[in-house]
Design a protein around this motif. Structure first.
Motif, PDB file in Angstrom:
ATOM      1  N   LEU A  31      12.713  22.251  16.230  1.00 17.34           N
ATOM      2  CA  LEU A  31      13.340  21.170  16.998  1.00 17.34           C
ATOM      3  C   LEU A  31      12.361  20.022  17.209  1.00 17.34           C
ATOM      4  CD1 LEU A  31      15.277  23.068  19.830  1.00 17.34           C
ATOM      5  CD2 LEU A  31      16.175  22.161  17.708  1.00 17.34           C
ATOM      6  N   ALA A  32      12.827  18.809  17.001  1.00 11.77           N
ATOM      7  CA  ALA A  32      12.034  17.613  17.281  1.00 11.77           C
ATOM      8  C   ALA A  32      12.307  17.190  18.723  1.00 11.77           C
ATOM      9  CB  ALA A  32      12.422  16.505  16.297  1.00 11.77           C
ATOM     10  N   ASP A  33      11.608  16.154  19.166  1.00 14.01           N
ATOM     11  CA  ASP A  33      11.767  15.680  20.548  1.00 14.01           C
ATOM     12  C   ASP A  33      13.211  15.313  20.869  1.00 14.01           C
ATOM     13  OD1 ASP A  33       9.108  16.063  21.006  1.00 14.01           O
ATOM     14  OD2 ASP A  33       8.539  13.967  20.713  1.00 14.01           O
ATOM     15  N   GLU A  34      13.904  14.708  19.914  1.00  9.92           N
ATOM     16  CA  GLU A  34      15.298  14.303  20.127  1.00  9.92           C
ATOM     17  C   GLU A  34      16.180  15.510  20.437  1.00  9.92           C
ATOM     18  OE1 GLU A  34      18.852  12.563  17.378  1.00  9.92           O
ATOM     19  OE2 GLU A  34      16.861  11.709  17.076  1.00  9.92           O
ATOM     20  N   GLU A  35      15.977  16.595  19.696  1.00 15.27           N
ATOM     21  CA  GLU A  35      16.770  17.808  19.923  1.00 15.27           C
ATOM     22  C   GLU A  35      16.383  18.483  21.240  1.00 15.27           C
ATOM     23  OE1 GLU A  35      15.350  17.355  16.771  1.00 15.27           O
ATOM     24  OE2 GLU A  35      17.207  16.793  15.768  1.00 15.27           O
ATOM     25  N   MET A  36      15.115  18.326  21.634  1.00 12.51           N
ATOM     26  CA  MET A  36      14.675  18.906  22.911  1.00 12.51           C
ATOM     27  C   MET A  36      15.434  18.262  24.072  1.00 12.51           C
ATOM     28  SD  MET A  36      12.434  21.144  22.061  1.00 12.51           S
ATOM     29  CE  MET A  36      11.241  21.457  23.302  1.00 12.51           C
ATOM     30  N   LEU A  37      15.713  16.962  23.948  1.00 16.57           N
ATOM     31  CA  LEU A  37      16.494  16.275  24.977  1.00 16.57           C
ATOM     32  C   LEU A  37      17.901  16.852  25.062  1.00 16.57           C
ATOM     33  CD1 LEU A  37      15.391  12.569  24.406  1.00 16.57           C
ATOM     34  CD2 LEU A  37      14.731  14.082  26.282  1.00 16.57           C
ATOM     35  N   ARG A  38      18.414  17.295  23.920  1.00 19.28           N
ATOM     36  CA  ARG A  38      19.754  17.876  23.909  1.00 19.28           C
ATOM     37  C   ARG A  38      19.777  19.229  24.607  1.00 19.28           C
ATOM     38  NH1 ARG A  38      20.688  16.054  17.841  1.00 19.28           N
ATOM     39  NH2 ARG A  38      21.067  13.866  18.251  1.00 19.28           N
ATOM     40  N   GLU A  44      22.061  20.449  32.053  1.00 18.74           N
ATOM     41  CA  GLU A  44      22.866  19.574  32.906  1.00 18.74           C
ATOM     42  C   GLU A  44      24.351  19.915  32.806  1.00 18.74           C
ATOM     43  OE1 GLU A  44      21.793  15.719  31.477  1.00 18.74           O
ATOM     44  OE2 GLU A  44      19.759  15.849  32.299  1.00 18.74           O
ATOM     45  N   SER A  45      24.794  20.224  31.610  1.00 20.91           N
ATOM     46  CA  SER A  45      26.208  20.577  31.405  1.00 20.91           C
ATOM     47  C   SER A  45      26.560  21.880  32.117  1.00 20.91           C
ATOM     48  CB  SER A  45      26.504  20.714  29.912  1.00 20.91           C
ATOM     49  OG  SER A  45      26.300  19.496  29.263  1.00 20.91           O
ATOM     50  N   LEU A  46      25.674  22.851  32.034  1.00 16.81           N
ATOM     51  CA  LEU A  46      25.925  24.118  32.730  1.00 16.81           C
ATOM     52  C   LEU A  46      25.945  23.909  34.242  1.00 16.81           C
ATOM     53  CD1 LEU A  46      23.884  26.679  30.588  1.00 16.81           C
ATOM     54  CD2 LEU A  46      26.372  26.434  30.720  1.00 16.81           C
ATOM     55  N   ALA A  47      25.039  23.078  34.745  1.00 11.10           N
ATOM     56  CA  ALA A  47      25.022  22.787  36.189  1.00 11.10           C
ATOM     57  C   ALA A  47      26.344  22.142  36.615  1.00 11.10           C
ATOM     58  CB  ALA A  47      23.838  21.880  36.532  1.00 11.10           C
ATOM     59  N   ALA A  48      26.856  21.220  35.806  1.00 11.28           N
ATOM     60  CA  ALA A  48      28.143  20.581  36.108  1.00 11.28           C
ATOM     61  C   ALA A  48      29.276  21.609  36.043  1.00 11.28           C
ATOM     62  CB  ALA A  48      28.412  19.438  35.128  1.00 11.28           C
TER      63      ALA A  48
END
Length: 151
Positions: A31-38, A44-48
Motif C-alpha cells: 500500500l502507498a500513502d494514498e491507499e493508507m488514507l483509504r 471513519e466509515s465504521l464509526a459512522a
C-alpha cells in the motif's frame, strides 16, 4: 467460517473464545500513502456505521502489518456486537476503496449459493453470540479452498 466462503477477500478468520473476538485478515499488495488514507476512511466509515445502528463495540482493533511486498490489515471485533451488515460494509469499502490491491480468490458463486452463505453467516454469528464456550477456530484460504483448524 462461512465468511471465508462467501467473501473471498478475507484471507483468514480466527475466532478466539477467551477474548470473545473474531479477527479477519485482508491481504493487499504493498500500500502507498494514498491507499493508507483509504484505510483511515474505513475506520471513519465504521464509526459512522456504529453511530447509525446505535452500537458501541466492546472491541474494534484495526491494525496494519507490513510483510515484504504485502500489507496485512487485521480487523478484530467482539462477537457480541458484530453484525453481518458490518461485515458486508467492511468488505465493500475495501473492494471499492482499494481496488486492484486487495488480494482475493476468484470465486464464482451462484446467486442462490450466495444467499445460502448469507444465512449460514447469520446462523454462525448467532451461535457464537449465544455463549459458544468451545475451542478457538482459525480458517484460512489456500489455493481456492477454505481450511478450518482448531486453535
Amino acid at each position: 467460517m462461512s465468511l471465508l466462503v462467501r467473501y473471498p477477500e478475507i484471507a483468514s478468520l480466527a475466532f478466539e473464545p477467551r477474548r470473545n473476538s473474531i479477527t479477519m485478515k485482508f491481504l493487499f499488495l504493498q500500500l502507498a500513502d494514498e491507499e493508507m488514507l483509504r484505510v483511515n476512511f474505513l475506520e471513519e466509515s465504521l464509526a459512522a456505521f456504529y453511530e447509525l445502528v446505535k452500537v458501541r463495540p466492546l472491541l474494534c482493533n484495526i491494525q496494519l502489518e507490513f510483510e515484504g511486498k504485502l500489507t496485512v490489515l487485521n480487523v478484530e471485533r467482539d462477537v457480541a456486537t458484530i453484525s453481518k451488515s458490518e461485515i458486508v460494509l467492511l468488505v465493500t469499502i475495501l473492494r471499492e476503496q482499494i481496488q486492484g490491491l486487495l488480494v482475493s480468490d476468484i470465486v464464482e458463486q451462484q446467486l442462490e449459493e450466495a444467499g445460502f452463505h448469507e444465512e449460514l453467516i447469520e446462523n454462525m454469528l448467532n451461535s457464537i453470540k449465544s455463549n459458544y464456550g468451545g475451542q478457538g477456530l482459525i480458517g484460512i484460504r489456500e489455493e481456492g479452498r477454505v481450511l478450518v483448524f482448531n486453535k
